[in-house]
Design an enzyme around this catalytic site. Structure first.
Site, PDB file in Angstrom:
ATOM      1  N   CYS A  88       0.819  -1.227   0.000  1.00 46.66           N
ATOM      2  CA  CYS A  88       0.000   0.000   0.000  1.00 46.66           C
ATOM      3  C   CYS A  88       0.847   1.270   0.000  1.00 46.66           C
ATOM      4  O   CYS A  88       0.339   2.357  -0.255  1.00 46.66           O
ATOM      5  CB  CYS A  88      -0.937   0.011   1.202  1.00 46.66           C
ATOM      6  SG  CYS A  88      -1.974  -1.439   1.278  1.00 46.66           S
TER       7      CYS A  88
ATOM      8  N   ASN B  75     -10.214   0.036   0.556  1.00 47.01           N
ATOM      9  CA  ASN B  75      -8.756   0.087   0.512  1.00 47.01           C
ATOM     10  C   ASN B  75      -8.285  -0.393  -0.865  1.00 47.01           C
ATOM     11  O   ASN B  75      -8.427  -1.561  -1.192  1.00 47.01           O
ATOM     12  CB  ASN B  75      -8.213  -0.814   1.635  1.00 47.01           C
ATOM     13  CG  ASN B  75      -6.695  -0.871   1.662  1.00 47.01           C
ATOM     14  OD1 ASN B  75      -6.023  -0.407   0.744  1.00 47.01           O
ATOM     15  ND2 ASN B  75      -6.151  -1.458   2.723  1.00 47.01           N
TER      16      ASN B  75
ATOM     17  N   HIS C 177      -3.399   7.023   3.413  1.00 50.49           N
ATOM     18  CA  HIS C 177      -3.841   5.760   2.812  1.00 50.49           C
ATOM     19  C   HIS C 177      -5.233   5.440   3.346  1.00 50.49           C
ATOM     20  O   HIS C 177      -5.485   5.525   4.552  1.00 50.49           O
ATOM     21  CB  HIS C 177      -2.846   4.666   3.185  1.00 50.49           C
ATOM     22  CG  HIS C 177      -3.273   3.301   2.769  1.00 50.49           C
ATOM     23  ND1 HIS C 177      -3.804   3.042   1.519  1.00 50.49           N
ATOM     24  CD2 HIS C 177      -3.255   2.111   3.422  1.00 50.49           C
ATOM     25  CE1 HIS C 177      -4.100   1.754   1.428  1.00 50.49           C
ATOM     26  NE2 HIS C 177      -3.779   1.180   2.569  1.00 50.49           N
TER      27      HIS C 177
HETATM   28  C1  LIG Z   1      -9.902  -5.450  10.159  1.00 47.66           C
HETATM   29  C2  LIG Z   1     -10.496  -4.459  11.157  1.00 47.66           C
HETATM   30  C3  LIG Z   1     -11.509  -3.575  10.451  1.00 47.66           C
HETATM   31  C4  LIG Z   1     -11.191  -5.214  12.248  1.00 47.66           C
HETATM   32  O1  LIG Z   1     -11.699  -4.302  13.209  1.00 47.66           O
HETATM   33  P1  LIG Z   1     -11.461  -4.575  14.768  1.00 47.66           P
HETATM   34  O2  LIG Z   1     -12.159  -3.528  15.497  1.00 47.66           O
HETATM   35  O3  LIG Z   1      -9.998  -4.696  14.962  1.00 47.66           O
HETATM   36  O4  LIG Z   1     -12.211  -5.935  14.946  1.00 47.66           O
HETATM   37  P2  LIG Z   1     -11.630  -7.248  15.609  1.00 47.66           P
HETATM   38  O5  LIG Z   1     -10.522  -7.824  14.803  1.00 47.66           O
HETATM   39  O6  LIG Z   1     -11.380  -6.944  17.030  1.00 47.66           O
HETATM   40  O7  LIG Z   1     -12.860  -8.193  15.489  1.00 47.66           O
HETATM   41  C5  LIG Z   1     -13.973  -7.998  16.297  1.00 47.66           C
HETATM   42  C6  LIG Z   1     -14.993  -9.044  15.985  1.00 47.66           C
HETATM   43  O8  LIG Z   1     -15.610  -8.716  14.727  1.00 47.66           O
HETATM   44  C7  LIG Z   1     -15.627  -9.858  13.903  1.00 47.66           C
HETATM   45  N1  LIG Z   1     -15.586  -9.463  12.517  1.00 47.66           N
HETATM   46  C8  LIG Z   1     -14.511  -9.361  11.715  1.00 47.66           C
HETATM   47  N2  LIG Z   1     -14.901  -8.978  10.489  1.00 47.66           N
HETATM   48  C9  LIG Z   1     -16.242  -8.842  10.527  1.00 47.66           C
HETATM   49  C10 LIG Z   1     -17.196  -8.457   9.581  1.00 47.66           C
HETATM   50  N3  LIG Z   1     -16.871  -8.146   8.328  1.00 47.66           N
HETATM   51  N4  LIG Z   1     -18.492  -8.402   9.967  1.00 47.66           N
HETATM   52  C11 LIG Z   1     -18.862  -8.705  11.224  1.00 47.66           C
HETATM   53  N5  LIG Z   1     -17.978  -9.080  12.168  1.00 47.66           N
HETATM   54  C12 LIG Z   1     -16.682  -9.139  11.828  1.00 47.66           C
HETATM   55  C13 LIG Z   1     -14.435 -10.666  14.331  1.00 47.66           C
HETATM   56  O9  LIG Z   1     -14.615 -12.014  13.974  1.00 47.66           O
HETATM   57  C14 LIG Z   1     -14.444 -10.454  15.834  1.00 47.66           C
HETATM   58  O10 LIG Z   1     -15.370 -11.333  16.391  1.00 47.66           O
HETATM   59  P3  LIG Z   1     -15.040 -12.085  17.799  1.00 47.66           P
HETATM   60  O11 LIG Z   1     -14.860 -10.968  18.785  1.00 47.66           O
HETATM   61  O12 LIG Z   1     -16.261 -12.896  18.006  1.00 47.66           O
HETATM   62  O13 LIG Z   1     -13.801 -12.851  17.527  1.00 47.66           O
HETATM   63  C15 LIG Z   1      -9.398  -3.572  11.770  1.00 47.66           C
HETATM   64  O14 LIG Z   1      -8.604  -4.347  12.636  1.00 47.66           O
HETATM   65  C16 LIG Z   1      -8.524  -2.947  10.754  1.00 47.66           C
HETATM   66  O15 LIG Z   1      -8.957  -2.134   9.949  1.00 47.66           O
HETATM   67  N6  LIG Z   1      -7.221  -3.254  10.778  1.00 47.66           N
HETATM   68  C17 LIG Z   1      -6.286  -2.675   9.866  1.00 47.66           C
HETATM   69  C18 LIG Z   1      -6.526  -3.222   8.509  1.00 47.66           C
HETATM   70  C19 LIG Z   1      -5.769  -2.533   7.484  1.00 47.66           C
HETATM   71  O16 LIG Z   1      -5.664  -1.336   7.481  1.00 47.66           O
HETATM   72  N7  LIG Z   1      -5.227  -3.300   6.577  1.00 47.66           N
HETATM   73  C20 LIG Z   1      -4.574  -2.851   5.426  1.00 47.66           C
HETATM   74  C21 LIG Z   1      -3.304  -2.201   5.738  1.00 47.66           C
HETATM   75  S1  LIG Z   1      -2.677  -1.668   4.232  1.00 47.66           S
END
Ligand SMILES: CC(C)(COP(=O)(O)OP(=O)(O)OC[C@H]1O[C@@H](n2cnc3c(N)ncnc32)[C@H](O)[C@@H]1OP(=O)(O)O)[C@@H](O)C(=O)NCCC(=O)NCCS
Length: 329
Positions: free
Chosen positions: A112, A286, A256
């Site tokens: 990215c 993204n 980003h």
């Molecule tokens: C991926 C992301 C959105 C997840 O958000 P989060 O607040 O960290 O959520 P968590 O990982 O704590 O997950 C919370 C719960 O939601 C669930 N969950 C994940 N994706 C889900 C979705 N699409 N819909 C519903 N629930 C979802 C998980 O399974 C988890 O459930 P559990 O508590 O029963 O295990 C976030 O971590 C993120 O954006 N990270 C950075 C990603 C990024 O920028 N990547 C690219 C870099 S270039």
């Protein structure tokens, strides 16, 4: 002398994939996606639409804005994690589609952060008396081909698209615009937390890798989140400091577009006002290497930037890689 951006362009595929459609594909909800990421919809390229096709449309728009003909371009760098093929480079394929036959062409992979790495690379190649005078820098992705549409943790996040800029050597002292400072970083010890495991030389494609779905993006979201906020805000502070510019002097922070919460956290850490932090991920999700340059093009085309404004670009991605680039418009 330095270089400046004289044209920008972007392209988003026609097909819009909404959160409501994703609700039918995996166990998720529009509310969850919006509250955890800020994304409402993303674009998906057509099956026969390769990165070089999207790049060609973005590049054509950027060239038109700059008033530069394809044959005047002497350097093309394409940043992407989803090249048309292993080889030849997407940049070479693009050169042929654009008829930019005088350009030296190569691809650059920094996930990215690829667009910012490419800008820095072009800046160095075009420095001083070099023969590179006009360059096309592209960020383009077809992430829909690397997305596991059965994995709710990742499939709601990504989209396809392309952005391009034309770079030219600054001509005279009256020319105030250009790249003022840049800071890039990599920390390979985190290379496992955001990756596509199979399909390269360490794990070539086999029936087994396909059965195990190892050709798709896997990510430890929370770990990436924390590292992203810290790395982008530190890189931004470093470039501002090296150019003696204060955060409040920056017209636009162009981060980003991965997650609205990450973007807001970076803005807050820098002490920037929300109205100076650009967000368009609600429309595109993204788009990896394309995200910052699509955002830049949107700002330029909607006349949200004036001559002399400071723009601070920052990105973060697999590698891990990160960076920040300060521009004067
Ligand atoms: C991926 C992301 C959105 C997840 O958000 P989060 O607040 O960290 O959520 P968590 O990982 O704590 O997950 C919370 C719960 O939601 C669930 N969950 C994940 N994706 C889900 C979705 N699409 N819909 C519903 N629930 C979802 C998980 O399974 C988890 O459930 P559990 O508590 O029963 O295990 C976030 O971590 C993120 O954006 N990270 C950075 C990603 C990024 O920028 N990547 C690219 C870099 S270039």
């Amino acid at each position: 002398m330095g270089i400046k951006i004289t044209g920008t362009g972007s392209y988003a595929p026609e097909r819009i994939l909404t959160n409501a459609e994703l609700e039918k594909m995996v166990e998720t909800s529009n509310d969850w996606i919006i509250s955890r990421t800020g994304i409402r919809e993303r674009r998906i390229a057509a099956p026969n639409e390769a990165c070089s096709d999207m790049a060609c449309k973005a590049a054509t728009n950027a060239l038109a804005m700059a008033g530069v003909a394809p044959k005047e371009i002497d350097l093309i760098i394409v940043a992407s994690v989803t090249p048309d093929k292993h080889f030849p480079s997407t940049a070479a394929i693009l050169q042929s589609k654009l008829d930019a036959s005088n350009a030296t062409c190569f691809d650059l992979q920094a996930a990215c952060t690829g667009f910012l790495y490419s800008l820095e690379c072009a800046n160095a190649l075009m420095a001083n008396e070099s023969n590179y005078r006009k360059a096309l820098i592209i960020g383009v992705e077809k992430l829909s081909v690397l997305t596991d549409w059965q994995d709710r943790n990742t499939c709601v996040l990504f989209g396809d698209g392309a952005g391009a800029v034309v770079l030219e050597k600054r001509t005279g002292k009256k020319d105030i615009g250009g790249i003022l400072a840049s800071k890039l970083g990599t920390d390979g010890k985190y290379c496992d937390i955001l990756q596509v495991e199979a399909g390269g030389s360490s794990m070539p494609a086999t029936h087994e890798t396909i059965d195990k779905r190892q050709h798709f993006i896997r990510m430890e979201g929370q770990e990436v989140f924390k590292l992203a906020v810290n790395a982008m805000s530190k890189a931004c502070r470093d470039v501002l400091e090296s150019a003696s510019i204060r955060p409040e002097d920056v017209r636009w922070l162009i981060p980003h577009q991965a997650n609205l919460r990450i973007i807001k956290a970076v803005g807050t850490k820098l002490g920037m006002r929300e109205e100076n932090v650009f967000v368009n991920l609600d429309k595109y999700g993204n788009t990896s290497a394309a995200s910052v340059v699509i955002a830049l093009d949107e700002i330029v085309r909607s006349s949200k930037v004036e001559r002399g404004d400071y723009l601070l670009l920052t990105a973060f991605g697999s590698g891990l890689t990160w960076g920040a680039t300060l521009l004067r418009w």
